[in-house]
Design a protein around this motif. Structure first.
Motif, PDB file in Angstrom:
ATOM      1  N   PHE A 153       0.810  -1.230   0.000  1.00 56.09           N
ATOM      2  CA  PHE A 153       0.000   0.000   0.000  1.00 56.09           C
ATOM      3  C   PHE A 153       0.836   1.269   0.000  1.00 56.09           C
ATOM      4  N   GLY A 154       2.134   1.147  -0.314  1.00 56.43           N
ATOM      5  CA  GLY A 154       2.966   2.345  -0.413  1.00 56.43           C
ATOM      6  C   GLY A 154       2.972   3.181   0.846  1.00 56.43           C
ATOM      7  N   GLY A 155       3.127   2.530   1.990  1.00 55.50           N
ATOM      8  CA  GLY A 155       3.050   3.244   3.259  1.00 55.50           C
ATOM      9  C   GLY A 155       4.182   4.237   3.456  1.00 55.50           C
ATOM     10  N   GLN A 156       3.876   5.316   4.176  1.00 51.91           N
ATOM     11  CA  GLN A 156       4.917   6.240   4.627  1.00 51.91           C
ATOM     12  C   GLN A 156       5.272   5.900   6.066  1.00 51.91           C
ATOM     13  N   ALA A 157       6.539   6.130   6.423  1.00 49.69           N
ATOM     14  CA  ALA A 157       7.047   5.603   7.688  1.00 49.69           C
ATOM     15  C   ALA A 157       7.165   6.650   8.791  1.00 49.69           C
ATOM     16  N   GLY A 214      17.931  -7.519  14.690  1.00 50.89           N
ATOM     17  CA  GLY A 214      18.466  -7.672  16.039  1.00 50.89           C
ATOM     18  C   GLY A 214      18.887  -6.356  16.681  1.00 50.89           C
ATOM     19  N   VAL A 215      19.084  -5.329  15.874  1.00 49.25           N
ATOM     20  CA  VAL A 215      19.318  -3.991  16.426  1.00 49.25           C
ATOM     21  C   VAL A 215      17.938  -3.421  16.780  1.00 49.25           C
ATOM     22  N   ALA A 216      17.845  -2.634  17.853  1.00 46.07           N
ATOM     23  CA  ALA A 216      16.554  -2.084  18.263  1.00 46.07           C
ATOM     24  C   ALA A 216      16.016  -1.129  17.197  1.00 46.07           C
ATOM     25  N   GLY A 217      14.763  -1.332  16.811  1.00 46.36           N
ATOM     26  CA  GLY A 217      14.148  -0.433  15.851  1.00 46.36           C
ATOM     27  C   GLY A 217      12.677  -0.761  15.717  1.00 46.36           C
ATOM     28  N   GLY A 218      11.864   0.247  15.477  1.00 43.61           N
ATOM     29  CA  GLY A 218      10.443   0.037  15.250  1.00 43.61           C
ATOM     30  C   GLY A 218       9.973   1.001  14.177  1.00 43.61           C
ATOM     31  N   ALA A 219       8.830   0.695  13.593  1.00 38.29           N
ATOM     32  CA  ALA A 219       8.279   1.590  12.580  1.00 38.29           C
ATOM     33  C   ALA A 219       6.778   1.404  12.474  1.00 38.29           C
ATOM     34  N   MET A 220       6.115   2.474  12.065  1.00 43.86           N
ATOM     35  CA  MET A 220       4.720   2.381  11.655  1.00 43.86           C
ATOM     36  C   MET A 220       4.689   2.858  10.212  1.00 43.86           C
ATOM     37  N   LEU A 221       4.024   2.109   9.341  1.00 45.27           N
ATOM     38  CA  LEU A 221       3.819   2.566   7.968  1.00 45.27           C
ATOM     39  C   LEU A 221       2.332   2.782   7.762  1.00 45.27           C
ATOM     40  N   ALA A 222       1.987   3.938   7.206  1.00 44.52           N
ATOM     41  CA  ALA A 222       0.572   4.282   7.012  1.00 44.52           C
ATOM     42  C   ALA A 222       0.352   4.743   5.585  1.00 44.52           C
ATOM     43  N   ARG A 223      -0.836   4.433   5.079  1.00 42.90           N
ATOM     44  CA  ARG A 223      -1.243   4.952   3.777  1.00 42.90           C
ATOM     45  C   ARG A 223      -1.032   6.468   3.776  1.00 42.90           C
ATOM     46  N   PRO A 224      -0.465   7.041   2.688  1.00 39.23           N
ATOM     47  CA  PRO A 224      -0.134   8.468   2.691  1.00 39.23           C
ATOM     48  C   PRO A 224      -1.307   9.372   3.105  1.00 39.23           C
ATOM     49  N   GLU A 225      -2.537   9.088   2.662  1.00 37.12           N
ATOM     50  CA  GLU A 225      -3.692   9.946   3.001  1.00 37.12           C
ATOM     51  C   GLU A 225      -3.973   9.928   4.504  1.00 37.12           C
TER      52      GLU A 225
END
Ligand SMILES: *Cc1c(COP(=O)(O)O)cnc(C)c1O
Length: 409
Positions: A105-109, A263-274
């Motif tokens: 869905f082409g998410g933005q991060a 294994g390195v700490a990291g998180g993300a949320m990806l959301a539809r651009p709109e």
């Protein structure tokens, strides 16, 4: 003097003493101190080797110390360790592009540092992106979304809520897989539906056929956001880039962590651009989110998977493991069933699994038990056939000996 890497490691007993004195005892730990890892093997401070079929609690999807990630992190650490999000960095932009182009869905991060933070971001975005009267989020029993209060409230398991109330307002729980319950729960105040495409901690629970697609329909009909917590199912775990592709259902938002940075700490949320436009300056932030080290590791993670053809490899190794586990389900009366998608594998027992896990550890095999009776494997994508067979053999041996003992539970 603390033990450094060039001196002999501190013994397990001495390390445990340090913990007893100085570390809060909020984890049940095995009495083993791990010092080094390579691929699907780890070594303890006494030099014992373990075959790790649960590396890094699912974070080490490429095994321990994958060379490209090690190299990328070392190089990045010597160049720029951290700058805040008041600046642009090429790494964060490239990483976001690589993730986005692999979603359906082409998410933005938005970047953060853990799964629970990614879910907090999604919960806030769900409230921000919908009209003010919409705030309620529907989640599912047996789900797991993290330990901070928003994500914890989303986690519909009473054992994790004990003593912590009052929790966050605005969550409604439905039984996992019950589409009619969801229909009945939706009202004018509902903003979103949040769930794991496959429940991980809940016992490798795969939704009934069509369930996720029906949730998509309900979300569309009622203008709700569909949020997939892909902290465990994401980043190649299912043999597809993300769980939503495995099920061919497109959410509005996904959350990622665990194996995101190998294994390195990291998180993300990806959301539809709109939808993503609702997260404006001042609404949300994470100081370390998308830092250069995490970004370098995240990029190297994706590059490794593609350079080594690991999505295909994950499917092959999954099949081999499933066949082995299936044979155990046939051999042992107390093994109820095998549930697996890609490299999320569960073996449902009729007996308590923790003693099995402990005995496997004594035999040099690391795995997990969740929900008391589900043995869980989250192996690395680059596990070899020989390692898979050896792991299955050790587990079979342990189950054979358990067979003679009276069943608990
Ligand atoms: C592990 C997990 C989380 C929490 O991640 P943390 O990094 O420990 O905060 C959230 N959701 C799912 C599905 C998980 O498996």
């Amino acid at each position: 003097m603390p033990a450094s890497t060039d001196t002999a490691p501190l013994s397990t007993d001495a390390t445990i003493e340090l913990f007893d004195d100085y570390v809060i005892a909020n984890y049940r730990r095995f009495p083993v101190s791990l010092v080094r890892g390579e691929g699907s093997r780890v070594w303890d401070s006494e030099g014992r080797e373990y075959l790790d079929l649960f590396p890094g609690w699912g974070c080490n999807l490429l095994g321990h110390c994958p060379p490209r990630v090690v190299e990328a992190v070392q190089r990045q650490a010597a160049t720029l360790i951290h700058v805040p999000n008041t600046w642009y960095t090429e790494q964060q932009g490239r990483w976001a592009e690589m993730l986005s182009t692999r979603t359906a869905f082409g998410g933005q991060a938005f970047f953060c540092n853990s799964g629970t933070e990614a879910n907090e971001a999604a919960i806030k975005l769900a409230r921000l992106a919908t009209p003010p009267e919409r705030y309620k989020i529907i989640t599912f029993t047996g789900g797991f979304h993290g330990r901070t209060l928003g994500s914890l409230t989303a986690t519909a398991q009473p054992k994790y809520h004990e003593g912590l109330g009052p929790l966050v307002a605005g969550f409604t729980y439905c039984p996992f897989g019950d589409i009619e319950a969801v229909r009945a729960a939706v009202d004018e105040s509902t903003a979103a539906i949040l769930l794991e495409p496959i429940q991980g901690e809940g016992g490798v629970r795969i939704p009934p056929e069509g369930f996720l697609a029906e949730l998509r329909e309900i979300a569309d009909q009622n203008e709700l956001l569909l949020i997939f917590d892909e902290v465990q199912t994401g980043c190649g775990r299912t043999g597809q880039w993300f769980g939503h592709q495995y099920f061919n259902v497109t959410p509005d938002i996904i959350t990622l962590a665990k194996s995101l940075c190998a294994g390195v700490a990291g998180g993300a949320m990806l959301a539809r651009p709109e939808v993503a436009t609702s997260l404006r300056p001042g609404t949300h932030a994470a100081t370390f989110g998308g830092n250069p080290i995490a970004a370098a590791a995240g990029i190297a993670m994706i590059e490794t998977i593609e350079a080594e053809g690991l999505l295909e490899r994950a499917q092959q190794i999954s099949q081999r493991l499933v066949e082995g586990l299936q044979a155990m389900a046939e051999q042992f009366e107390f093994v109820r069933e095998v549930r697996a998608v890609g490299l999320m594998l569960g073996l449902e027992l009729e007996i308590e699994g923790s003693s099995i896990v402990e005995e496997c550890m004594r035999q040099g095999l690391l795995l997990n038990c969740t929900q008391q009776t589900t043995l869980r494997l989250l192996p690395a994508m680059n596990l070899s056939d020989e390692e898979a067979d050896r792991g299955l053999e050790i587990l079979r041996g342990v189950l054979e000996r358990a067979e003679g003992e009276p069943a608990e539970v």
